[in-house]
Design an enzyme around this catalytic site. Structure first.
Site, mmCIF file in Angstrom:
data_model
loop_
_atom_site.group_PDB
_atom_site.id
_atom_site.type_symbol
_atom_site.label_atom_id
_atom_site.label_comp_id
_atom_site.label_asym_id
_atom_site.label_seq_id
_atom_site.Cartn_x
_atom_site.Cartn_y
_atom_site.Cartn_z
ATOM 1 C CD GLN A 63 -1.553 -0.417 3.419
ATOM 2 O OE1 GLN A 63 -1.093 0.663 4.303
ATOM 3 N NE2 GLN A 63 -1.951 -1.219 3.962
ATOM 4 C CG HIS A 65 -0.674 5.342 4.187
ATOM 5 N ND1 HIS A 65 -1.562 4.464 4.018
ATOM 6 C CD2 HIS A 65 0.499 4.840 4.607
ATOM 7 C CE1 HIS A 65 -1.330 3.799 4.807
ATOM 8 N NE2 HIS A 65 -0.555 3.831 4.948
ATOM 9 C CD GLU A 82 1.512 3.955 7.999
ATOM 10 O OE1 GLU A 82 0.578 3.643 8.408
ATOM 11 O OE2 GLU A 82 2.083 3.194 6.874
ATOM 12 N NE ARG A 160 -6.584 -2.445 1.843
ATOM 13 C CZ ARG A 160 -7.818 -2.286 1.772
ATOM 14 N NH1 ARG A 160 -8.496 -2.086 1.370
ATOM 15 N NH2 ARG A 160 -8.379 -2.683 3.130
#
Length: 276
Positions: A63, A65, A82, A160
């Site tokens: 995936q 972001h 993250e 994804r």
């Protein structure tokens, strides 16, 4: 309120586990595996950061972001950097971070469609104690056999590429659009701090500190911070906590922690708090 306990929300996942981590009750033998524990505000307020625990028995999806600008272009408040602190890891545990070489968008799309993106991802060995800050745009996947604390910008925005045949939605066009498909380069380690206060990440979107036990004042002022006790117990402005909890803090918070305490403290921004 300067210190507030956050509500625990358990999320069942096909790649989760039935044996979790001290401080978290295992699901019943006939229950579904738990993959994530989220900590959320009881009043529904959506702060800048979100804290999770992850418990993996299989590879998570490959995936990516978006960053703040890309997310706002699609109507979202923020993008998603993250970070992960590895609490426990099987001997062969890995996290996929970046690609083994630069990959253009045409090849990235084709690899996602035929599954070869799994071999383009750079699967890096990890162990307990490792800390990784993953900026938006990094193609990534968390492998099996891991217990991880995740700190992220608070937005449910995951694109994804590939999910090993699981019946979940993919987002190939958006994933290819925002991906920076190249080898992962870690952020430089922040300069040293007090021996009881190790700075794990200092921006660009949030700061993460790891602290030991004792007394401290956290001068958050008008900002917010998150206290994630990995071990030990104590109080924050009189609010009791123990390992497995998560508190949101504000103002000038007096922290008292047992001698065996191991604490993560996170807050938005690019600069650490001044010592108080």
């Amino acid at each position: 309120m300067p210190a507030q306990q956050l509500a625990m929300h358990r999320v069942e996942k096909p790649w989760g586990r039935r044996q979790l981590w001290p401080g978290f009750a295992d699901p019943s033998p006939d229950g579904d595996p738990v993959g994530e524990v989220w900590f959320q505000s009881p009043d529904g307020f959506e702060p800048e950061l979100l804290v999770k625990y992850l418990f993996t028995s299989e590879k998570l999806s490959i995936q990516v972001h978006p960053d703040d600008g890309q997310a706002r272009a699609h109507g979202h408040e923020r993008g998603k950097d993250e970070a992960w602190l590895v609490l426990a890891a099987d001997a062969d545990a890995t996290i996929g971070l970046g690609t083994v070489r630069p990959v253009d968008k045409h090849e990235l799309r084709a690899a996602a469609l035929d599954g070869s993106i799994n071999t383009l991802l750079d699967w890096k060995p990890v162990k307990a104690g490792d800390f990784i800050y993953s900026p938006a745009g990094t193609v990534h996947a968390i492998g099996p056999g891991l217990t991880v604390i995740e700190i992220q910008q608070n937005v449910d925005l995951t694109y994804r590429f590939y999910d090993y045949g699981r019946p979940r939605e993919l987002h190939l066009d958006l994933a290819v659009e925002v991906a920076d498909a190249r080898p992962f380069v870690p952020l430089p380690p922040p300069p040293g701090a007090d021996p009881t206060r190790r700075i794990l990440a200092e921006g660009p979107k949030f700061v993460v500190e790891r602290r030991s036990g004792g007394s401290a004042c956290l001068p958050l002022g008008t900002g917010q911070g998150w206290l994630v006790p990995v071990a030990g117990e104590g109080t924050a402005d009189g609010v009791a906590w123990r390992a497995g909890d998560c508190l949101v803090l504000s103002g000038y918070v007096q922290l008292e922690a047992s001698a065996d305490a191991d604490l993560l403290i996170a807050y938005p921004g690019a600069e650490r708090l001044a010592l108080a």
